[in-house]
Scaffold this motif. Structure first.
Motif, PDB file in Angstrom:
ATOM      1  N   ARG A  35       0.861  -1.184   0.000  1.00 43.38           N
ATOM      2  CA  ARG A  35       0.000   0.000   0.000  1.00 43.38           C
ATOM      3  C   ARG A  35       0.895   1.231   0.000  1.00 43.38           C
ATOM      4  NH1 ARG A  35       0.136   2.662   4.727  1.00 43.38           N
ATOM      5  NH2 ARG A  35       0.730   1.545   6.605  1.00 43.38           N
ATOM      6  N   VAL A  36       0.335   2.399  -0.181  1.00 45.38           N
ATOM      7  CA  VAL A  36       1.117   3.629  -0.178  1.00 45.38           C
ATOM      8  C   VAL A  36       1.604   3.904   1.254  1.00 45.38           C
ATOM      9  CG1 VAL A  36       1.096   6.119  -0.583  1.00 45.38           C
ATOM     10  CG2 VAL A  36      -0.140   4.599  -2.124  1.00 45.38           C
ATOM     11  N   VAL A  51       8.014 -10.626  -2.458  1.00 42.29           N
ATOM     12  CA  VAL A  51       7.737 -11.169  -3.780  1.00 42.29           C
ATOM     13  C   VAL A  51       9.001 -11.828  -4.310  1.00 42.29           C
ATOM     14  CG1 VAL A  51       5.918  -9.518  -4.338  1.00 42.29           C
ATOM     15  CG2 VAL A  51       8.268  -8.987  -4.921  1.00 42.29           C
ATOM     16  N   THR A  52       8.805 -12.818  -5.154  1.00 41.69           N
ATOM     17  CA  THR A  52       9.927 -13.510  -5.788  1.00 41.69           C
ATOM     18  C   THR A  52      10.104 -12.931  -7.184  1.00 41.69           C
ATOM     19  OG1 THR A  52       9.388 -15.502  -4.561  1.00 41.69           O
ATOM     20  CG2 THR A  52      10.833 -15.754  -6.458  1.00 41.69           C
ATOM     21  N   LEU A  80       5.596   3.699  -3.016  1.00 37.16           N
ATOM     22  CA  LEU A  80       4.440   3.232  -3.775  1.00 37.16           C
ATOM     23  C   LEU A  80       4.350   1.713  -3.774  1.00 37.16           C
ATOM     24  CD1 LEU A  80       4.766   5.675  -6.790  1.00 37.16           C
ATOM     25  CD2 LEU A  80       3.212   5.852  -4.843  1.00 37.16           C
ATOM     26  N   PRO A  81       3.114   1.187  -3.786  1.00 35.50           N
ATOM     27  CA  PRO A  81       2.957  -0.272  -3.796  1.00 35.50           C
ATOM     28  C   PRO A  81       3.531  -0.887  -5.067  1.00 35.50           C
ATOM     29  CG  PRO A  81       0.834   0.827  -4.034  1.00 35.50           C
ATOM     30  CD  PRO A  81       1.848   1.884  -3.789  1.00 35.50           C
ATOM     31  N   GLY A  82       4.157  -2.057  -4.900  1.00 31.93           N
ATOM     32  CA  GLY A  82       4.699  -2.773  -6.045  1.00 31.93           C
ATOM     33  C   GLY A  82       6.048  -2.274  -6.526  1.00 31.93           C
ATOM     34  N   ARG A  83       6.630  -1.284  -5.871  1.00 31.42           N
ATOM     35  CA  ARG A  83       7.922  -0.722  -6.278  1.00 31.42           C
ATOM     36  C   ARG A  83       8.991  -1.106  -5.263  1.00 31.42           C
ATOM     37  NH1 ARG A  83       7.315   3.754 -10.013  1.00 31.42           N
ATOM     38  NH2 ARG A  83       5.427   3.192 -11.145  1.00 31.42           N
ATOM     39  N   TYR A  84      10.231  -1.132  -5.720  1.00 29.75           N
ATOM     40  CA  TYR A  84      11.348  -1.372  -4.814  1.00 29.75           C
ATOM     41  C   TYR A  84      11.424  -0.244  -3.788  1.00 29.75           C
ATOM     42  CZ  TYR A  84      13.203  -4.690  -8.256  1.00 29.75           C
ATOM     43  OH  TYR A  84      13.379  -5.744  -9.107  1.00 29.75           O
ATOM     44  N   ILE A  85      12.032  -0.534  -2.622  1.00 29.95           N
ATOM     45  CA  ILE A  85      12.221   0.472  -1.580  1.00 29.95           C
ATOM     46  C   ILE A  85      13.701   0.826  -1.525  1.00 29.95           C
ATOM     47  CG2 ILE A  85      12.005   0.997   0.870  1.00 29.95           C
ATOM     48  CD1 ILE A  85       9.755  -1.100   0.973  1.00 29.95           C
TER      49      ILE A  85
END
Length: 155
Positions: A35-36, A51-52, A80-85
Motif C-alpha cells: 500500500r502507499v 515477492v519472488t 508506492l505499492p509494487g515498487r522497490y524500496i
C-alpha cells in the motif's frame, strides 16, 4: 585407484552445479510495499509483502531486500505499492525530537556531570545533534544514546 577420486570429484562438481541451478530457479525475493506509505510514517509489517523475482532478474543495488531491514524504520518519501524500496528512502526512527528536553551527560573516568538541554534538531541513536544547555545557553554537539540522553565531550 585413480578413477575413484576422479569420480568423486566429478560427482561433487555435479552436485555443486545442481545446487546453484536450483538457487537460480528459486529466484531472489525482495520486500515491497503493498500500500502507499507516506513520508514520516513508520513502516509496519502489515504494509509490506515479499515477492519472488522472475528467473534471471536481480534486485538493483541499494534497495531493501529483507523485511527485517525495513520494519520499524520511517519513510523519508512516499513509497508506492509494487515498487522497490531504496535504502535512501528510509531512515531510523528518531529517539529525540527537535525542541524536546534531554539529559546531557559528560563522563570522564569516575566523574559524571549531567545537565538539562533542549535539542535543536532531531536525531536517531548514534546521530550527532546540536543541543542548547538550558542553564548557560551554550550550544553543544553530542551523540544521541539509545535511552534518549545525549553524551557530550565537554560541557
Amino acid at each position: 585407484m585413480t578413477r575413484r577420486p576422479r569420480l568423486l570429484i566429478a560427482v561433487a562438481a555435479g552436485l555443486a552445479l545442481l545446487g546453484s541451478a536450483c538457487a537460480a530457479l528459486a529466484g531472489e525475493t525482495v520486500t515491497i510495499p503493498n500500500r502507499v506509505i507516506y513520508p514520516g510514517e513508520t513502516i509496519e509489517p502489515a504494509a509490506l509483502k515479499e515477492v519472488t523475482l522472475r528467473q534471471g532478474k536481480q534486485a538493483p543495488e541499494a534497495v531493501a531486500i529483507a523485511s527485517s531491514d525495513i520494519e520499524g524504520k520511517v519513510a523519508r518519501r512516499t513509497l508506492l505499492p509494487g515498487r522497490y524500496i531504496p535504502l535512501s528512502s528510509i531512515r531510523d526512527a528518531y529517539v529525540v525530537e527537535q525542541g524536546a528536553p534531554v539529559q546531557l551527560v559528560f563522563t570522564a573516568g569516575a566523574l559524571t556531570i549531567s545537565a538539562t538541554a533542549v535539542t535543536l534538531q532531531p536525531g536517531s541513536a548514534g546521530d550527532l545533534v546540536k543541543v542548547r544547555n538550558i542553564d548557560s545557553g551554550k550550544v553543544l554537539s553530542g551523540t544521541v544514546m539509545a535511552d534518549g540522553s545525549v553524551r557530550v565531550g565537554a560541557l
